[in-house]
Scaffold this motif. Structure first.
Motif, PDB file in Angstrom:
ATOM      1  N   SER A 143      -0.472  78.275  39.009  1.00  0.00           N
ATOM      2  CA  SER A 143       0.839  78.438  39.646  1.00  0.00           C
ATOM      3  C   SER A 143       1.628  77.133  39.721  1.00  0.00           C
ATOM      4  O   SER A 143       2.541  77.002  40.519  1.00  0.00           O
ATOM      5  CB  SER A 143       0.653  78.984  41.068  1.00  0.00           C
ATOM      6  OG  SER A 143      -0.149  78.102  41.839  1.00  0.00           O
ATOM      7  N   GLY A 144       1.291  76.165  38.874  1.00  0.00           N
ATOM      8  CA  GLY A 144       2.032  74.921  38.857  1.00  0.00           C
ATOM      9  C   GLY A 144       1.139  73.739  38.556  1.00  0.00           C
ATOM     10  O   GLY A 144       0.014  73.888  38.059  1.00  0.00           O
ATOM     11  N   ALA A 145       1.641  72.556  38.852  1.00  0.00           N
ATOM     12  CA  ALA A 145       0.875  71.329  38.621  1.00  0.00           C
ATOM     13  C   ALA A 145       1.384  70.244  39.554  1.00  0.00           C
ATOM     14  O   ALA A 145       2.477  70.343  40.127  1.00  0.00           O
ATOM     15  CB  ALA A 145       0.997  70.882  37.163  1.00  0.00           C
ATOM     16  N   ALA A 146       0.578  69.202  39.700  1.00  0.00           N
ATOM     17  CA  ALA A 146       0.939  68.066  40.539  1.00  0.00           C
ATOM     18  C   ALA A 146       0.594  66.778  39.815  1.00  0.00           C
ATOM     19  O   ALA A 146      -0.341  66.732  39.007  1.00  0.00           O
ATOM     20  CB  ALA A 146       0.211  68.140  41.886  1.00  0.00           C
ATOM     21  N   GLY A 147       1.354  65.732  40.115  1.00  0.00           N
ATOM     22  CA  GLY A 147       1.103  64.449  39.473  1.00  0.00           C
ATOM     23  C   GLY A 147       1.785  63.317  40.211  1.00  0.00           C
ATOM     24  O   GLY A 147       2.078  63.421  41.404  1.00  0.00           O
ATOM     25  N   LEU A 148       2.063  62.237  39.471  1.00  0.00           N
ATOM     26  CA  LEU A 148       2.661  61.038  40.045  1.00  0.00           C
ATOM     27  C   LEU A 148       3.879  60.615  39.234  1.00  0.00           C
ATOM     28  O   LEU A 148       3.925  60.822  38.015  1.00  0.00           O
ATOM     29  CB  LEU A 148       1.651  59.884  40.073  1.00  0.00           C
ATOM     30  CG  LEU A 148       0.385  60.081  40.901  1.00  0.00           C
ATOM     31  CD1 LEU A 148      -0.571  58.922  40.655  1.00  0.00           C
ATOM     32  CD2 LEU A 148       0.720  60.210  42.377  1.00  0.00           C
ATOM     33  N   GLN A 149       4.844  60.001  39.911  1.00  0.00           N
ATOM     34  CA  GLN A 149       6.021  59.444  39.246  1.00  0.00           C
ATOM     35  C   GLN A 149       5.798  57.946  39.048  1.00  0.00           C
ATOM     36  O   GLN A 149       5.858  57.185  40.007  1.00  0.00           O
ATOM     37  CB  GLN A 149       7.279  59.677  40.092  1.00  0.00           C
ATOM     38  CG  GLN A 149       7.565  61.134  40.391  1.00  0.00           C
ATOM     39  CD  GLN A 149       8.713  61.268  41.376  1.00  0.00           C
ATOM     40  OE1 GLN A 149       9.865  60.992  41.042  1.00  0.00           O
ATOM     41  NE2 GLN A 149       8.395  61.687  42.595  1.00  0.00           N
ATOM     42  N   ARG A 150       5.527  57.550  37.819  1.00  0.00           N
ATOM     43  CA  ARG A 150       5.118  56.170  37.567  1.00  0.00           C
ATOM     44  C   ARG A 150       6.232  55.161  37.854  1.00  0.00           C
ATOM     45  O   ARG A 150       5.960  54.014  38.174  1.00  0.00           O
ATOM     46  CB  ARG A 150       4.664  56.016  36.117  1.00  0.00           C
ATOM     47  CG  ARG A 150       3.383  56.778  35.798  1.00  0.00           C
ATOM     48  CD  ARG A 150       2.988  56.648  34.335  1.00  0.00           C
ATOM     49  NE  ARG A 150       2.889  55.273  33.923  1.00  0.00           N
ATOM     50  CZ  ARG A 150       3.640  54.715  32.967  1.00  0.00           C
ATOM     51  NH1 ARG A 150       4.551  55.445  32.346  1.00  0.00           N
ATOM     52  NH2 ARG A 150       3.491  53.450  32.644  1.00  0.00           N
TER      53      ARG A 150
END
Length: 370
Positions: free
Chosen positions: A155-162
């Motif tokens: 249902s989606g994804a998560a990460g980081l803004q470099r």
């Protein structure tokens, strides 16, 4: 740091050709689309770094022959129905690309030759097309995990803004397309520094199955001091050992002999002396990045031998990846779709590497379907 949270209909992970075609197709259907790229969409990855030739054969007897020849070359492990689908979709999308302003070179008969793509221009246009279709692009935003519902639907994804202090981001979406490319981790192959297998790992973590992985340790040849692995050029090569003896019969058929020689720790040299003088300028135009390191070294590859090395390209040039479970490029995990080099290409390549041409066509078609 501020956390970025977005709701979307479709989330695409990866900003190469497969990812941008997927985002474009979804946006045209009226979907709210977010594309997240660990680099800068339009300049990141092997296609944007160089380009490739393309398996684009118009309808007719030539297409029939091409499918049959590839079916045999791949050990009859591919599926011709998928091969025809890829050729038809690719042909239509390349026509569309030309209509959108991409300029193909003309042949001797004045007609456009649409069997190769200049990566920087191709991907610059694809980024612009995604923007103009209404897609949201998150650059320098690597995904770290797929999100799932309580009943194991992606249902989606998560990460980081470099470039925002590594602030976290998350996108909730009705469907996720993994188009993160293959894996050529730390190989030094040109443009594959971002192809570290992230999408494959994330898919495995939510239970996706893989296919064709036994055909995934693909190597390509490059000048010994370079990472430019342009197989199209090597069809014109004659290979030599350290004593000047010819290895194999030249061209693609001799590649195995050259690889075996390198695997035994013995040096191999190449010279593009099988290329006719009248096509040498066209070779330089179609793949200029291959010739740049040779020119800098003061070597004329058509008349002088130069040392080559084997460069691991893994699943970037190889075959295996996340298993495709439906004609819409769905995986076997609900809510998760796959495209490009992150997906298995055995449906169109069988047990043989897809190289640039077939993998390039697969990126366009699978991205559109996903």
């Amino acid at each position: 740091m501020s956390r970025l949270e977005i709701d979307a209909d479709v989330l695409v992970l990866g900003g190469g050709p497969a990812g941008t075609w997927a985002a474009l197709a979804a946006a045209r259907e009226g979907a709210r689309v977010v594309l997240a790229d660990k680099g800068y969409c339009g300049t990141s990855g092997p296609t944007a770094s160089g380009g490739n030739n393309l398996w684009n054969v118009p309808p007719g007897p030539a297409r029939e022959r091409s499918v049959q020849a590839r079916f045999e070359d791949g050990g009859r492990l591919s599926e011709p129905a998928w091969m025809y689908r890829v050729l038809e979709e690719t042909h239509q999308r390349v026509d569309e690309l030309a209509g959108a302003g991409y300029r193909f070179p003309s042949g001797d008969d004045g007609r456009e030759v649409r069997t190769s793509l200049q990566g920087p221009e191709y991907m610059r246009r694809m980024r612009r097309r995604v923007h103009r279709a209404g897609g949201t692009i998150l650059d320098h935003s690597p995904a770290l995990e797929l999100l799932t519902t309580g009943d194991a639907i992606v249902s989606g994804a998560a990460g980081l803004q470099r470039q925002n202090g590594y602030a976290p981001w998350s996108v909730r979406a009705g469907a996720v397309v993994v188009a993160t490319g293959g894996c050529a981790f730390l190989s030094g192959s040109f443009g594959t520094n971002v192809d570290t297998g992230d999408g494959l790992l994330m898919a495995a973590e939510v239970g996706a199955s893989f296919s064709g992985m036994e055909f995934s340790t693909a190597y390509a040849l490059a000048p010994a001091w370079s990472g430019h692995t342009k197989g199209l050029m090597m069809q014109f090569a004659t290979y030599y050992d350290a004593d000047g003896r010819t290895l194999g019969d030249g061209g693609f058929s001799a590649r195995g002999a050259a690889m075996a020689h390198l695997a035994a720790g013995r040096p191999v040299f190449a010279r593009l002396d099988r290329a006719r003088p009248d096509i040498r300028a066209a070779m330089r135009t179609s793949q200029p990045n291959y010739f740049l390191p040779l020119d800098k070294a003061g070597i004329d590859p058509f008349t002088q031998k130069y040392p080559v090395r084997a460069v691991l390209e893994g699943t970037v040039r190889g075959t295996g990846g996340i298993r495709v479970a439906g004609t819409d490029c769905a995986s076997d995990v609900p809510g998760l779709f796959v495209a490009g080099d992150a997906a298995t290409r055995e449906l169109v390549t069988g047990g043989r590497s897809g190289g640039g041409s077939h993998n390039g066509a697969w990126a366009i078609s699978s991205g559109t379907w996903a």
